[in-house]
Design an enzyme around this catalytic site. Structure first.
Site, PDB file in Angstrom:
ATOM      1  N   SER A  53      25.845 -37.659  33.663  1.00 34.41           N
ATOM      2  CA  SER A  53      27.175 -37.571  34.279  1.00 34.41           C
ATOM      3  C   SER A  53      28.204 -38.443  33.567  1.00 34.41           C
ATOM      4  O   SER A  53      29.403 -38.233  33.719  1.00 34.41           O
ATOM      5  CB  SER A  53      27.105 -37.977  35.759  1.00 34.41           C
ATOM      6  OG  SER A  53      26.285 -37.096  36.483  1.00 34.41           O
ATOM      7  N   TYR A 141      13.434 -40.524  32.220  1.00 34.31           N
ATOM      8  CA  TYR A 141      14.384 -39.503  32.665  1.00 34.31           C
ATOM      9  C   TYR A 141      13.996 -38.181  32.029  1.00 34.31           C
ATOM     10  O   TYR A 141      14.163 -37.982  30.828  1.00 34.31           O
ATOM     11  CB  TYR A 141      15.802 -39.932  32.269  1.00 34.31           C
ATOM     12  CG  TYR A 141      16.924 -38.989  32.687  1.00 34.31           C
ATOM     13  CD1 TYR A 141      16.735 -37.936  33.563  1.00 34.31           C
ATOM     14  CD2 TYR A 141      18.212 -39.188  32.171  1.00 34.31           C
ATOM     15  CE1 TYR A 141      17.779 -37.099  33.917  1.00 34.31           C
ATOM     16  CE2 TYR A 141      19.267 -38.361  32.523  1.00 34.31           C
ATOM     17  CZ  TYR A 141      19.043 -37.314  33.399  1.00 34.31           C
ATOM     18  OH  TYR A 141      20.090 -36.484  33.751  1.00 34.31           O
ATOM     19  N   LYS A 170      12.988 -40.239  36.805  1.00 31.73           N
ATOM     20  CA  LYS A 170      13.985 -39.337  37.375  1.00 31.73           C
ATOM     21  C   LYS A 170      13.639 -37.936  36.891  1.00 31.73           C
ATOM     22  O   LYS A 170      13.619 -37.680  35.685  1.00 31.73           O
ATOM     23  CB  LYS A 170      15.399 -39.708  36.923  1.00 31.73           C
ATOM     24  CG  LYS A 170      16.458 -38.699  37.383  1.00 31.73           C
ATOM     25  CD  LYS A 170      17.837 -39.015  36.832  1.00 31.73           C
ATOM     26  CE  LYS A 170      18.854 -37.949  37.243  1.00 31.73           C
ATOM     27  NZ  LYS A 170      20.206 -38.202  36.695  1.00 31.73           N
ATOM     28  N   ILE A 212      18.952 -39.551  42.235  1.00 24.05           N
ATOM     29  CA  ILE A 212      20.023 -39.930  41.312  1.00 24.05           C
ATOM     30  C   ILE A 212      20.830 -38.654  41.104  1.00 24.05           C
ATOM     31  O   ILE A 212      20.616 -37.887  40.173  1.00 24.05           O
ATOM     32  CB  ILE A 212      19.468 -40.502  39.993  1.00 24.05           C
ATOM     33  CG1 ILE A 212      18.495 -41.654  40.296  1.00 24.05           C
ATOM     34  CG2 ILE A 212      20.600 -40.989  39.092  1.00 24.05           C
ATOM     35  CD1 ILE A 212      17.745 -42.195  39.080  1.00 24.05           C
TER      36      ILE A 212
END
Length: 307
Positions: A53, A141, A170, A212
């Site tokens: 993001s 991630y 994540k 998240i």
């Protein structure tokens, strides 16, 4: 034991804050600090920056470190701070992860290298070298849609066993069978976070540590409250909020993240809706849909002049 304590502390909604830019595409640090403070005041349980993001691939390494340092100082220990330090380049990842430790970050989130498509053994060697280079907790991630390779559950388990500071992952992975296998192989003491908005609630139900979620950029209180309700034993309340948030989740992914989120924040008066090239703002049609959705959630007031 510090890593076991981190597993307990790094729970809930960790907001992946966007990076606001000025008209000339320079970083708007004042707005950035305002966003972080708003997130904390709204109940987010942690802060992450320079993840997907945050448009990290559009920034230089020096810019990323400056953004991380600004965020670390702004958070100031109020909640856990977990910057994204991964890159497609191994040496860059080492540099940024070490910088995260030096600046006092609580941990680091390290993405699977994108574009390269390394095999599972190569991924193991990459992440083990990163983990061995620092003493802070590491969150892996896994986002196959962006990296074109999946970090398999067995590889995650091997890393968790060999690297005590790799404490979680994540999973921006729509394969719910895969995320179940992560906890099967790693144990339910391993911190599993949802990076898929529609799976935030379901992952809590299988033993996840939180989420998240890009939607936290727009509705931080509600995204945090899904976790709060679940943790308090209010299963029906968490479930109701899960379904309530689905239309907002959907509209924020009508275009590539974070373009819709930035458009929404622009409509909310939080930032200028500017992205660095090659990304750009969503089409007028998508923006109209975003505005209508934000209005329905009472995040903005209805534009009467448009009627």
């Amino acid at each position: 034991m510090a890593y076991e304590e981190a597993k307990q502390r790094f729970r809930g909604s960790i907001a992946p804050v966007i990076t606001p830019f000025n008209e000339d595409e320079s970083i708007d640090f004042e707005k950035f600090k305002e966003l972080i403070n708003w997130q904390i005041h709204s109940g987010s349980h942690g802060i992450s920056v320079t993840g997907t993001s945050g448009e990290p691939s559009s920034m230089s390494i020096d810019e990323r470190i400056e953004v991380m340092e600004t965020a670390c100082k702004t958070v100031n220990g109020r909640v856990p701070f977990l910057p994204g330090t991964g890159s497609t380049n191994h040496q860059e990842t080492l540099r940024m992860t070490k910088a995260a430790q030096e600046m006092g970050a609580d941990g680091a989130m390290v993405i699977v290298p994108y574009y390269n498509k390394p095999n599972q053994h190569a991924l193991y060697k990459h992440f083990k070298a990163i983990a061995d280079s620092v003493d802070i907790p590491i969150i892996l991630y896994n986002i196959p849609g962006r990296t074109a390779i999946n970090l398999e559950a067995i590889t995650i388990s091997r890393l968790a066993e060999d690297c005590p500071n790799i404490i979680g992952v994540k999973e921006s992975n729509k394969d719910f069978e895969h995320v179940n296998k992560v906890l099967l192989h790693c144990g339910r003491n391993f911190n599993l976070y949802s990076g898929i908005e529609v799976l935030c609630y379901p992952m809590l139900a299988i033993g996840g540590a939180g989420h998240i979620s890009a939607t936290a950029n727009i509705a931080p209180r509600e995204v945090a409250e899904i976790y709060n309700k679940w943790e308090a034993g209010d299963v029906k309340g968490a479930q109701a909020l899960h379904y309530e948030m689905m239309p907002l989740n959907d509209v924020l992914f009508r275009d590539t993240n974070p373009a819709p989120a930035k458009a929404a924040l622009g409509m909310m008066g939080k930032v200028k809706p500017i992205l660095r090239k090659p990304l750009d703002v969503p089409s007028e049609e998508i923006q109209a849909e975003i505005r209508e959705t934000l209005t329905s959630y009472q995040l903005i007031k209805e534009d009467i002049s448009a009627n």
